[in-house]
Write a protein that holds these residues in place. Sequence first.
Motif, PDB file in Angstrom:
ATOM      1  N   PHE A 143       0.833  -1.200   0.000  1.00  0.00           N
ATOM      2  CA  PHE A 143       0.000   0.000   0.000  1.00  0.00           C
ATOM      3  C   PHE A 143       0.869   1.252   0.000  1.00  0.00           C
ATOM      4  CE2 PHE A 143      -2.573  -3.314   1.925  1.00  0.00           C
ATOM      5  CZ  PHE A 143      -3.847  -3.093   1.423  1.00  0.00           C
ATOM      6  N   CYS A 146      -1.925   4.775   2.183  1.00  0.00           N
ATOM      7  CA  CYS A 146      -2.410   4.224   3.445  1.00  0.00           C
ATOM      8  C   CYS A 146      -1.943   5.120   4.588  1.00  0.00           C
ATOM      9  CB  CYS A 146      -1.930   2.796   3.662  1.00  0.00           C
ATOM     10  SG  CYS A 146      -0.152   2.630   3.801  1.00  0.00           S
ATOM     11  N   PHE A 393      -5.913   1.152  10.818  1.00  0.00           N
ATOM     12  CA  PHE A 393      -5.226   1.152   9.521  1.00  0.00           C
ATOM     13  C   PHE A 393      -6.228   1.539   8.452  1.00  0.00           C
ATOM     14  CE2 PHE A 393      -4.364  -1.511   5.670  1.00  0.00           C
ATOM     15  CZ  PHE A 393      -3.268  -0.799   5.217  1.00  0.00           C
ATOM     16  N   GLY A 395      -6.342   1.895   4.284  1.00  0.00           N
ATOM     17  CA  GLY A 395      -5.560   1.658   3.072  1.00  0.00           C
ATOM     18  C   GLY A 395      -6.440   1.527   1.847  1.00  0.00           C
ATOM     19  N   THR A 439     -11.418   1.331  -0.292  1.00  0.00           N
ATOM     20  CA  THR A 439     -10.674   1.954   0.805  1.00  0.00           C
ATOM     21  C   THR A 439     -11.158   1.315   2.094  1.00  0.00           C
ATOM     22  OG1 THR A 439     -10.496   4.002  -0.441  1.00  0.00           O
ATOM     23  CG2 THR A 439     -10.118   4.154   1.927  1.00  0.00           C
TER      24      THR A 439
END
Length: 524
Positions: A143, A146, A393, A395, A439
Amino acid sequence: MDMPVLPEAAGKPALRNERMNAAKVECNACPVLCQISDGRTGACDRYANRDGVLVRVDPVVLLRRAVASESPALVPFARSGAQEAPSEGADPDWNGDLLHADEVFVTGVGSSTTYPDYKPAPFIVASKAQGVDMVTVVTEGIFSYCSFKVKIDTDRFLGAEQANVRYRGEVVGHVTTAEYGSQMLSLGGVHHLTGGSKKEGRMTAELMQLLGNKKPVECVIDGGASMVIQAGKAPIVNGVEEQRMRVGCGSAAVGIFARQFAAVADEVVVVDDHITGVLTEHQAGRCLDMPRSGIQMRGRKSTPGRYFQVANPGNGWGGTDIADPLSIIERWEEGVAKPGLRLLMTSTTGEHAQWYVLDDALQPVEQPMPDAVRAIVERIGENCEPSLCTVLFLGGAGGSLRAGVSENPVLLTRAIKRALVNVTCGGAPAYVWPGGGITVMADVMRMPDNSFGTVPTPAIVAPIEFSMRLDDYAALGGHVDHVFPLEQALARGAWQDDGAPLARQWVQIDPANPWPIGQPPMLG
Ligand code: SF4
């Protein structure tokens, strides 16, 4: 540990550069194209040259349910980050029987990938769930786009909104919009990874890997605090470990405890950087028929009993910069305020609290706090939650990653939007943002330990899995020729067909996570 041999990339011998030393092998799993000497690892430490053969160093992580027959050798899911997961969990007593397929989930952690994806994902695993043929496409995404969104439960001032956050001197993110009881940071992201200097990119990738892997990192905010943040742990702000997350803003605290306050005090001020509450003016006090106390507050009145900006943000009372709470009182209204009036001033966490009585000159004089008042202040503290850092997270599964799933990647995106595909990160549930693209957002605490890596492009390596019905996978142009039953996928390893042993680590799924395959609405 046996390391999986990766003699092939897309069924072809590992590429060799014309000028490359014969003792080296070239890794083509990412655009860095490391030429790795015998006995050494590549730049990301994920691949190595073992006797002239490219091997994967770390194991693929397999999740198992917590079942009655669970092997005691199973590595428990570690949530706190306080313990290091063993590098290789023992293989439970499992013979590859398909009956167990709904008990085993191959995660993207350690699964390998290529970047860009010029071949199907390393594991495309068939299984059955509730009698339905399912497929899970497993990959280790790389990624560039991200970031980590970090929620820090404190009302202390950490830094102004938009202020830069630095890690080892480099700007790696910024302070973003505060949320209820929490300060928020946005760390990492493509501009810091690739848009600045090489050092900025390296530091950003390092910070992101540490944060994602539940390790502590020390950051400094320009014009603000220095902090140690770690997923699932209390933040340490300017060397002091934060304890409590406020029960609510000052106005909320007045409302919550109004009846209790009214029984013991004539006026209560709950000091808060956001909204400072004043009981007798507040609707809660009015509803209790409390007479006005005559208190005149500093700051900007929002609505009755609710004041903004009584002081500056800081590390004092209620996230303000004050050490003396009386400094936010402008004066007492003559003819309304009475000598003997009992005043409680407290912060939103109850960490700061003082008790006063007005003297004949209408000056508040601090007095010992009565037990009944102390009990309410302690109840405010009791209603605070432990202060934690939460690390999410975020990404974007880009075009190349999607190509590892489907020959027509937009069909994958559409299928996800139609809730035909369950997206997970290391088996943890992932929220897929509405709108274009894929996403995803996942709580790192729900992912296996050490799920994140880096490559020096620089970019972040993170697991992602797509589970769906087999017929839906075929309909979206999936690589159906590369679908293997679980036992064959494990025996075969990533892209292998030579039966080389696959290094694997067994981890019990986090009990808080739903099983990744066969959850509604896929089978609803
Ligand atoms: S950085 Fe890692 S994945 Fe990329 S080429 Fe080097 S060893 Fe392979």
